[in-house]
Design a protein around this motif. Structure first.
Motif, PDB file in Angstrom:
ATOM      1  N   ALA A 158      47.954  -0.094   9.226  1.00 27.19           N
ATOM      2  CA  ALA A 158      46.823  -1.056   9.185  1.00 27.19           C
ATOM      3  C   ALA A 158      45.571  -0.569   9.890  1.00 27.19           C
ATOM      4  N   LEU A 159      45.733  -0.068  10.986  1.00 24.03           N
ATOM      5  CA  LEU A 159      44.547   0.209  11.781  1.00 24.03           C
ATOM      6  C   LEU A 159      43.619   1.535  11.201  1.00 24.03           C
ATOM      7  N   ASN A 160      44.229   2.769  10.902  1.00 25.19           N
ATOM      8  CA  ASN A 160      43.711   3.697  10.658  1.00 25.19           C
ATOM      9  C   ASN A 160      42.252   3.553   9.614  1.00 25.19           C
ATOM     10  N   PRO A 161      42.361   2.775   8.592  1.00 30.45           N
ATOM     11  CA  PRO A 161      40.955   2.673   7.872  1.00 30.45           C
ATOM     12  C   PRO A 161      40.027   2.198   8.691  1.00 30.45           C
ATOM     13  N   TRP A 162      40.229   0.910   9.443  1.00 34.07           N
ATOM     14  CA  TRP A 162      39.194   0.327  10.453  1.00 34.07           C
ATOM     15  C   TRP A 162      38.818   1.493  11.479  1.00 34.07           C
ATOM     16  N   ILE A 163      39.812   2.104  12.241  1.00 32.37           N
ATOM     17  CA  ILE A 163      39.386   3.331  13.130  1.00 32.37           C
ATOM     18  C   ILE A 163      38.453   4.322  12.576  1.00 32.37           C
ATOM     19  N   SER A 164      38.683   4.570  11.266  1.00 27.03           N
ATOM     20  CA  SER A 164      37.743   5.608  10.585  1.00 27.03           C
ATOM     21  C   SER A 164      36.321   5.088  10.277  1.00 27.03           C
ATOM     22  N   SER A 165      36.516   3.609  10.110  1.00 24.86           N
ATOM     23  CA  SER A 165      35.060   2.974   9.867  1.00 24.86           C
ATOM     24  C   SER A 165      34.242   2.980  11.232  1.00 24.86           C
ATOM     25  N   VAL A 166      34.975   2.776  12.238  1.00 25.23           N
ATOM     26  CA  VAL A 166      34.681   2.796  13.612  1.00 25.23           C
ATOM     27  C   VAL A 166      33.721   3.939  13.906  1.00 25.23           C
ATOM     28  N   TYR A 167      34.461   4.986  13.830  1.00 23.89           N
ATOM     29  CA  TYR A 167      33.991   6.181  14.007  1.00 23.89           C
ATOM     30  C   TYR A 167      32.757   6.832  13.187  1.00 23.89           C
ATOM     31  N   SER A 168      32.504   6.830  11.981  1.00 20.83           N
ATOM     32  CA  SER A 168      31.771   6.998  11.181  1.00 20.83           C
ATOM     33  C   SER A 168      30.590   6.061  11.351  1.00 20.83           C
ATOM     34  N   ARG A 169      30.550   4.637  11.835  1.00 15.80           N
ATOM     35  CA  ARG A 169      29.183   4.047  12.282  1.00 15.80           C
ATOM     36  C   ARG A 169      28.938   4.320  13.729  1.00 15.80           C
ATOM     37  N   ALA A 170      29.809   4.959  14.300  1.00 12.83           N
ATOM     38  CA  ALA A 170      29.234   5.226  15.906  1.00 12.83           C
ATOM     39  C   ALA A 170      28.126   6.365  15.987  1.00 12.83           C
ATOM     40  N   ALA A 171      27.057   6.267  16.670  1.00 12.18           N
ATOM     41  CA  ALA A 171      25.894   7.342  16.733  1.00 12.18           C
ATOM     42  C   ALA A 171      26.339   8.407  17.388  1.00 12.18           C
ATOM     43  N   LYS A 172      27.172   8.237  18.500  1.00 10.76           N
ATOM     44  CA  LYS A 172      27.880   9.372  19.175  1.00 10.76           C
ATOM     45  C   LYS A 172      29.148   9.090  19.671  1.00 10.76           C
ATOM     46  N   ILE A 173      30.028   9.835  19.785  1.00 12.85           N
ATOM     47  CA  ILE A 173      31.290   9.851  20.076  1.00 12.85           C
ATOM     48  C   ILE A 173      31.692  10.712  21.414  1.00 12.85           C
ATOM     49  N   VAL A 174      32.038  10.239  22.516  1.00 10.92           N
ATOM     50  CA  VAL A 174      32.245  11.222  23.783  1.00 10.92           C
ATOM     51  C   VAL A 174      33.682  11.274  23.903  1.00 10.92           C
ATOM     52  N   ALA A 175      34.518  12.515  23.979  1.00 10.54           N
ATOM     53  CA  ALA A 175      35.955  12.558  24.195  1.00 10.54           C
ATOM     54  C   ALA A 175      36.008  13.126  25.716  1.00 10.54           C
ATOM     55  N   ILE A 176      37.077  12.805  26.276  1.00 13.59           N
ATOM     56  CA  ILE A 176      37.300  13.190  27.823  1.00 13.59           C
ATOM     57  C   ILE A 176      38.107  14.475  28.023  1.00 13.59           C
ATOM     58  N   ALA A 177      38.509  15.150  26.744  1.00 19.44           N
ATOM     59  CA  ALA A 177      39.090  16.410  26.924  1.00 19.44           C
ATOM     60  C   ALA A 177      38.921  17.097  25.764  1.00 19.44           C
ATOM     61  N   PRO A 178      38.901  18.778  25.719  1.00 19.05           N
ATOM     62  CA  PRO A 178      38.690  19.580  24.792  1.00 19.05           C
ATOM     63  C   PRO A 178      39.698  19.067  23.359  1.00 19.05           C
ATOM     64  N   THR A 179      40.916  18.851  23.701  1.00 22.25           N
ATOM     65  CA  THR A 179      41.756  18.717  22.717  1.00 22.25           C
ATOM     66  C   THR A 179      41.342  17.487  22.101  1.00 22.25           C
ATOM     67  N   MET A 180      41.231  16.215  22.947  1.00 24.57           N
ATOM     68  CA  MET A 180      40.685  15.200  22.145  1.00 24.57           C
ATOM     69  C   MET A 180      39.477  15.232  21.279  1.00 24.57           C
ATOM     70  N   ARG A 181      38.646  16.227  21.600  1.00 27.61           N
ATOM     71  CA  ARG A 181      37.539  16.350  20.938  1.00 27.61           C
ATOM     72  C   ARG A 181      37.971  17.094  19.356  1.00 27.61           C
ATOM     73  N   ASN A 182      38.711  18.165  19.621  1.00 26.25           N
ATOM     74  CA  ASN A 182      39.013  18.641  18.446  1.00 26.25           C
ATOM     75  C   ASN A 182      39.858  17.838  17.512  1.00 26.25           C
ATOM     76  N   THR A 183      40.736  17.203  17.969  1.00 26.23           N
ATOM     77  CA  THR A 183      41.486  16.194  17.268  1.00 26.23           C
ATOM     78  C   THR A 183      40.518  15.229  16.325  1.00 26.23           C
ATOM     79  N   LEU A 184      39.450  14.587  17.139  1.00 23.08           N
ATOM     80  CA  LEU A 184      38.693  13.749  16.599  1.00 23.08           C
ATOM     81  C   LEU A 184      37.994  14.580  15.186  1.00 23.08           C
ATOM     82  N   VAL A 185      37.347  15.828  15.554  1.00 26.63           N
ATOM     83  CA  VAL A 185      36.928  16.680  14.492  1.00 26.63           C
ATOM     84  C   VAL A 185      37.710  16.788  13.363  1.00 26.63           C
ATOM     85  N   GLU A 186      39.118  16.871  13.634  1.00 24.69           N
ATOM     86  CA  GLU A 186      40.009  17.308  12.546  1.00 24.69           C
ATOM     87  C   GLU A 186      40.270  15.887  11.813  1.00 24.69           C
ATOM     88  N   ARG A 187      39.787  14.685  12.422  1.00 28.20           N
ATOM     89  CA  ARG A 187      40.096  13.403  11.517  1.00 28.20           C
ATOM     90  C   ARG A 187      38.777  12.895  11.157  1.00 28.20           C
TER      91      ARG A 187
END
Length: 411
Positions: A158-187
């Protein structure tokens, strides 16, 4: 620029990053607004001196603050916790007029729900650009810990489509760890819009060089290991208790400071094991942490081995290092890699009392000179990687870049 800090948590709640970022940005000449809820964390009860209402405007430490109502709760009930998140998301989303005064919005995303308002506003042609500072990945943080099984999979779908839309509309996204950043890129987040900024340790107004450390009769006589923080199921302190009990003959003394749902069970486990080298203490105010860490030899950082924890760095990790203390950790992923790469202490396998016992014994065998070298490295790396000044500069740059999008569009 005019920056809106949007966070469900803000001072006087003990969640320092949004408050300290607001103060730092204001000190650098930016006009800072704050949109937040009525303080109730961590007990789930509104703080004395506050009464919930539709809007409360105030000036707090020179910042213009707008507080909106929410369902106050911090229990272990999944439905109540979710209602807490959603109530703030919807009430803050109604403050569009207040938010529209900003050039850019900073969203402190311990959970992603505070992004609902900026996401909705951004859908309009003149919506304010927003920067997401992600502390926990969604839906992983809820489906991987408090909610699992069929219910968890349903929530994720239920949440994944909205989460993807939130990410796509963000001007910038800041991750707090390298693995988190890599996961976001993979998504699917473009590499150019996501960066890593390590969280900084809370400002306790102390010298992190170890000057508060009391004198010892013999540093090799007792090895004092301290855990300070939430005593919950996810912290896997059962493993730490069993490991400390097994390493008692090496002079290890484990002190657990804090409270939480798992504390009583740990007390019973200590009695069952007959361990005399493990003690429990009540939570202490943030300002007394220099004394707590100053009286210890090592700081303990533990978590269960869940995929979502491999891409996060618990705030106590930075705090321990900032106080010039080496670490012992069972957290896999980025925390283990950083600890081993920079030789900041000792690591162990998550959930393995045998592995953690071995780490405790290695720590107890360190000579005074070896412990001093560990403290020196901890202080050095804390200043290089986890400096508040450096982190705020990175966040400021991200906000300036995001604000530029609105200026270009309006031109």
């Amino acid at each position: 620029m005019k920056v809106l800090i949007l966070s469900q948590y803000f001072a006087p709640e003990n969640v320092p990053i949004p408050s300290e970022l607001a103060t730092e940005l204001a000190g650098r000449g930016h006009d800072v607004l704050v949109l937040t809820g009525f303080p109730n964390y961590p007990r789930g009860k509104v703080f004395p001196g506050f009464r919930q209402r539709w809007r409360q405007y105030s000036v707090e430490d020179g910042l213009t603050v707008c507080r909106v109502p929410l369902f106050a709760d911090h229990s272990q009930r999944a439905w109540a916790r979710m209602f807490n998140y959603l109530s703030f998301a919807f009430s803050s989303a109604t403050a569009r007029r207040f938010a529209a005064r900003a050039d850019v919005i900073y969203v402190y995303a311990t959970q992603l729900t505070p992004a609902l308002g900026p996401w909705l506003w951004r859908r309009k042609s003149r919506g304010v650009p927003y920067v997401l500072h992600i502390q926990d990945l969604w839906p992983d943080s809820i489906t991987g810990s408090s909610i699992s099984g069929v219910q968890g999979r349903f929530i994720a779908r239920a949440l994944n489509p909205w989460i993807s839309s939130v990410y796509s509309r963000a001007a910038k996204i800041v991750a707090i760890a390298p693995t988190m950043r890599n996961t976001l890129v993979e998504r699917g987040v473009p590499t150019g819009r996501v960066e890593t900024v390590f969280n900084w340790a809370p400002n306790t107004h102390t010298d992190s060089s170890g000057s508060v450390r009391p004198a010892r009769l013999d540093d090799r006589q007792v090895t004092r290991i301290v855990y300070a923080g939430n005593v919950g199921d996810m912290q896997d302190l059962n493993t730490a208790v069993r490991a400390a009990a097994a390493a008692a003959n090496s002079g290890v003394l484990l002190t657990i400071i804090g409270d939480g749902v798992a504390k009583q069970g740990l007390i019973e486990l200590v009695k069952e094991l007959g361990a005399t080298n493990i003690e429990f203490r009540q939570p202490v105010p943030l300002e007394t942490m220099p004394v707590v860490y100053g009286a210890a030899d090592f700081g303990l950082v533990t978590l269960k081995d869940l995929a979502l924890f491999r891409g996060t760095i618990p705030s106590k990790f930075q705090s321990i290092l900032m106080h010039g203390l080496p670490v012992i950790t069972t957290v896999q992923g980025d925390v283990r890699e950083l600890t081993e790469q920079y030789e900041l202490g000792f690591t162990a396998d998550a959930g393995s009392a045998t592995s953690l016992e071995a780490a405790f014994r290695l720590a107890s065998e360190c000579s005074p000179s070896e412990r001093h070298a560990l403290r020196e490295r901890a202080t050095d790396i804390a200043g290089r990687l986890f400096s508040r000044t450096a982190a705020v500069t990175q966040l400021e740059s991200a906000l300036i870049e995001a604000a530029g999008e609105r200026n270009i569009r309006n031109d």
